[in-house]
Design a protein around this motif. Structure first.
Motif, short mmCIF file in Angstrom:
data_model
loop_
_atom_site.label_atom_id
_atom_site.label_comp_id
_atom_site.label_asym_id
_atom_site.label_seq_id
_atom_site.Cartn_x
_atom_site.Cartn_y
_atom_site.Cartn_z
N VAL A 7 0.84 -1.20 0.00
CA VAL A 7 0.00 0.00 0.00
C VAL A 7 0.87 1.25 0.00
N PHE A 10 -3.64 5.64 1.49
CA PHE A 10 -4.88 5.16 2.08
C PHE A 10 -6.05 5.99 1.55
N CYS A 95 -0.48 9.97 6.65
CA CYS A 95 -1.37 9.25 7.57
C CYS A 95 -0.67 8.97 8.89
N ASN A 170 -6.70 -0.77 1.10
CA ASN A 170 -6.16 0.48 1.65
C ASN A 170 -7.25 1.43 2.07
N ILE A 172 -9.64 3.03 4.72
CA ILE A 172 -9.76 3.27 6.15
C ILE A 172 -11.20 3.67 6.44
N CYS A 177 -6.84 9.10 10.35
CA CYS A 177 -5.97 7.92 10.49
C CYS A 177 -5.94 7.47 11.94
N LEU A 182 -6.20 1.37 11.09
CA LEU A 182 -4.97 0.97 10.41
C LEU A 182 -4.62 -0.49 10.70
N LEU A 185 -6.24 -3.07 8.57
CA LEU A 185 -5.77 -3.24 7.20
C LEU A 185 -4.47 -4.03 7.10
#
Length: 313
Positions: A7, A10, A95, A170, A172, A177, A182, A185
């Motif tokens: 990634v 995001f 992020c 990716n 969210i 963030c 997170l 993911l």
């Protein structure tokens, strides 16, 4: 085989998928953000220019206002930009930088709250020793300690989150963030990171809550021993504003962050995070302004002087 593409950015889903709702939220959140910044700036300015407010209580309040401005500025402007332009992508460094400041400044708010509780405890329970003990040097050391404790407590879990590999999805499911979003993911087991997050949040929340609770138990016990009702009312008025702020701050955060697992973010998490990150910083300066007689008197005097000067022009 799962897709193991690394990634590089995001996509933050935000609060809604409707253009009309986004416009409505943009207007509301913009007004909330401007009101929050303005209210805290007024407190900072008044506590600096009015000699009547040159005391430890307003020194801590001024420092707390600075932290609140920084905290809401880390989250709200990025959210407003996303609502206005529809762009929801954010780079990995951006992020992680937001995550770092959110955790650090959030912890700093709780530490400042406990320091302010200790200040009220000293003022009410030990009034004769308050001046010599709560001198300028100690006040500075306490504020510096808030920053150091916040950094040392939050750094481990933020650093560990940054080391987690992200691959595949990716997206969210949040409006900023957040650690839980997170970790959801990650393409590896994050049990050890979740444990560190849980311990860090528990240390800050429950640690500072213990200081606040202990301080107010002694404060209430001391105030109830005051013989006159006028004296009791005056004593309570000096700490009622801070008590309300503490209640709002903890009520909006403990449910969100002290959880056995940090995986997954539900709609309730978004609501609690919005209350904690956006709404609570709005309430704090105005609660102090409405519940504090010295602040109200200082504001009226400053407004009167400004109005008089405007009439002379």
């Amino acid at each position: 085989m799962k897709n193991q593409t690394t990634v590089v950015e995001f996509i933050i889903l935000g609060l809604s998928n409707s253009l009309h709702i986004d416009i409505f939220l943009f207007v509301i959140l913009l007004l909330v953000f401007l009101s929050t910044v303005m209210g805290n700036l007024i407190i900072i300015t008044l506590s600096l220019v009015d000699h009547r407010l040159h005391s430890p209580m307003y020194f801590f309040l001024r420092s707390f206002a600075v932290v609140e401005i920084c905290f809401t500025s880390v989250i709200t402007p990025r959210l407003l930009y996303s609502l206005l332009t529809g762009r929801k992508s954010v780079s990995l460094p951006g992020c992680f930088l937001q995550l770092c400041f959110v955790c650090f400044l959030g912890a700093c708010m709780f530490c400042h709250g406990s320091v302010m509780s200790f200040d009220r405890y000293m003022a009410i329970c030990h009034p004769l020793r308050y001046g010599p003990i709560m001198n300028g040097r100690l006040c500075f050391q306490l504020v510096l300690g808030c920053w150091l404790v916040s950094f040392s407590t939050m750094f481990p879990h933020v650093f560990m989150t940054m080391l987690v590999p992200f691959c595949g999805s990716n997206i969210i499911n949040h409006f900023y963030c957040d650690t839980a979003a997170l970790l959801h993911l990650s393409c590896t087991d994050t049990g050890h990171v979740e444990l560190i997050v849980f311990v860090s949040a528990t240390v800050i929340l429950l640690g500072t809550l213990t200081v606040n609770t202990t301080s107010y138990v002694f404060i209430i016990s001391s105030v109830m021993r005051i013989p006159s009702s006028t004296g009791r009312r005056k004593a309570f008025s000096t700490c009622s504003a801070h008590f309300l702020v503490v209640v709002i701050l903890y009520a909006s955060s403990i449910t969100r962050y002290v959880q056995p697992s940090q995986r997954g973010v539900q709609d309730l998490d978004k609501v609690m995070s919005l209350l904690y990150c956006v709404v609570t910083p709005l309430f704090n300066p105005y609660i102090y302004a409405l519940r504090n007689e010295q602040l109200k008197a200082s504001f009226k005097d400053a407004w009167g002087r400004a109005f008089s000067q405007w009439l002379r022009l």
